[in-house]
Write an enzyme that holds these catalytic residues in place. Sequence first.
Site, PDB file in Angstrom:
ATOM      1  N   HIS A   1       0.959  -1.299  -0.099  1.00  0.00           N
ATOM      2  CA  HIS A   1       0.063  -0.050  -0.005  1.00  0.00           C
ATOM      3  C   HIS A   1       1.086   1.230   0.074  1.00  0.00           C
ATOM      4  CE1 HIS A   1      -2.333  -2.912   2.332  1.00  0.00           C
ATOM      5  NE2 HIS A   1      -3.446  -2.240   1.853  1.00  0.00           N
TER       6      HIS A   1
ATOM      7  N   ASP B   1       2.271   1.957   3.680  1.00  0.00           N
ATOM      8  CA  ASP B   1       3.125   0.879   4.061  1.00  0.00           C
ATOM      9  C   ASP B   1       4.599   1.472   3.901  1.00  0.00           C
ATOM     10  OD1 ASP B   1       0.841  -0.654   4.208  1.00  0.00           O
ATOM     11  OD2 ASP B   1       1.447  -1.861   2.534  1.00  0.00           O
TER      12      ASP B   1
HETATM   13  C1  XLS Z   1      -7.660  -6.225   4.871  1.00  0.00           C
HETATM   14  C2  XLS Z   1      -7.184  -6.453   3.542  1.00  0.00           C
HETATM   15  C3  XLS Z   1      -6.117  -5.761   3.031  1.00  0.00           C
HETATM   16  C4  XLS Z   1      -5.951  -5.702   1.485  1.00  0.00           C
HETATM   17  C5  XLS Z   1      -5.165  -4.725   0.822  1.00  0.00           C
HETATM   18  O1  XLS Z   1      -8.615  -7.137   5.445  1.00  0.00           O
HETATM   19  O2  XLS Z   1      -6.930  -7.960   3.351  1.00  0.00           O
HETATM   20  O3  XLS Z   1      -4.946  -6.204   3.681  1.00  0.00           O
HETATM   21  O4  XLS Z   1      -5.620  -7.337   1.022  1.00  0.00           O
HETATM   22  O5  XLS Z   1      -5.745  -3.698   1.343  1.00  0.00           O
END
Ligand code: XLS
Length: 447
Positions: free
Chosen positions: A109, A112
């Site tokens: 992301h 991140d």
């Molecule tokens: C959260 C999601 C997230 C997605 C990416 O529950 O799994 O981590 O995979 O935004």
Amino acid sequence: MADYFVGHKEYFAGIGKIKYEGAKSDNPLAFKYYDAERLVGNKKMKDHLRFAIAYWHSFCADGTDPFGAATHPHPWVTDSKSAAEAAEHKLDAAFEFFTKMGAEFYCFHDRDVVAEGATPAESEKNLQAWTAKAKERQKATGVKLLWGTANLFSNPRFMNGGATNPEFKVLALGASQVKAAIDATIELNGQGYTFWGGREGYMSLLNTDLKREKEHLARFLTLARDYARKQGFKGAFYIEPKPCEPTKHQYDYDTETVIGFLRYYGLDKDFRLNIEANHAELAGHDFAHELETAAAAGMLGSVDANRGDYINGWDTDQFPSSYYEAALAMFAILKAGGFTTGGLNFDSKIRRNSVDPADLFEAHIGGMDTFAVGLVIAQRMLDDGKIPAFVKKRYASFDSGDGAKFEKGEFDLPALAGLVKEYGNIGLTSGKQEYLENLLNSYLLGL
Ligand code: XLS
Ligand code: NI
Ligand code: NI
């Protein structure tokens, strides 16, 4: 892959490249089943499985939970003097880990990888600077980007959603973030771009215009698609369904809901599904159900390969460890023809009390071994052929005669109804579920 950390600080000192040692090895820091180069069917294990590491869980999550503080603070953060330094050190740690694990892909992301700036313009600049550095590391190691995404859920401004926020200005801020994340993904040659709408839903219908929010979501996705395609993005867009958490209800509830939404708004040619095992469970389905549903629509894209805990009902994002479930998942994936742009992204985090540096490695080793076993079993199921043949035979009455005519649309309802005059007693045909489950168990043990 080169040893990335040469010339940088080695964050996981004392742990070398993880090697395949076979099932008899008792080295916890070795693969028992994942043998990257081994041929399974007509492809190498690594090309079937396309493992990706999730930047957010592996290098950001520090054990903080709603009840307690960090239990495994990260040296790349604690040893850094500024946010910019921490971002670079985290990048070093991440590429060291990717290469030591032998994972060919990663996912991230925007938030991140580098801290948010004081303004959207500053945030975008930060992300661009990070992207240039990540590009160098990708080149140096051969590690590739499976998909990128934008975090439209952590900042308080997104408490009522991003694309579905009732305040237009917040929606526009979300768009600025998505645009920047798409630019970064393209620059890094990402094979996909994901939308997970954590807060694209509602907490209460009393304050929500549901129809308007869904239309806004569709328009937002359309604009993102059009922009990315105009910039030359050839990869896949993914929607990752989840029924709830953090919202009470998320609009991309499950695979079937997303398929209907994408088709209704004409997005089904560009978008596919990113199926997460834990989200499937939260939606009251199983992982294989969601995979088969996406595959049936020709829209199976990628996978977040984690698991929940059957006893509690939230997104625990644990590393996968069930051979049984991995076999059923890989069976669905192989039947659908395997991954093209997608792969297996470990959207999984180590437990809060897993505080040894080796735990992150052991977690990924276990996840990779689990899917390697799943792959071998699924290939065995296909090669032996009894299950596919059983299913084919079960529908054989549609392969010829009136059944085939029905499938081709050659009957109207009275004509179809009229056929039964000649049928007499049709009889009962067993579904043989127990036989098939026994067969699956025999493939699992490989006897
Ligand atoms: C959260 C999601 C997230 C997605 C990416 O529950 O799994 O981590 O995979 O935004
Ligand atoms: Ni999740
Ligand atoms: Ni996920």
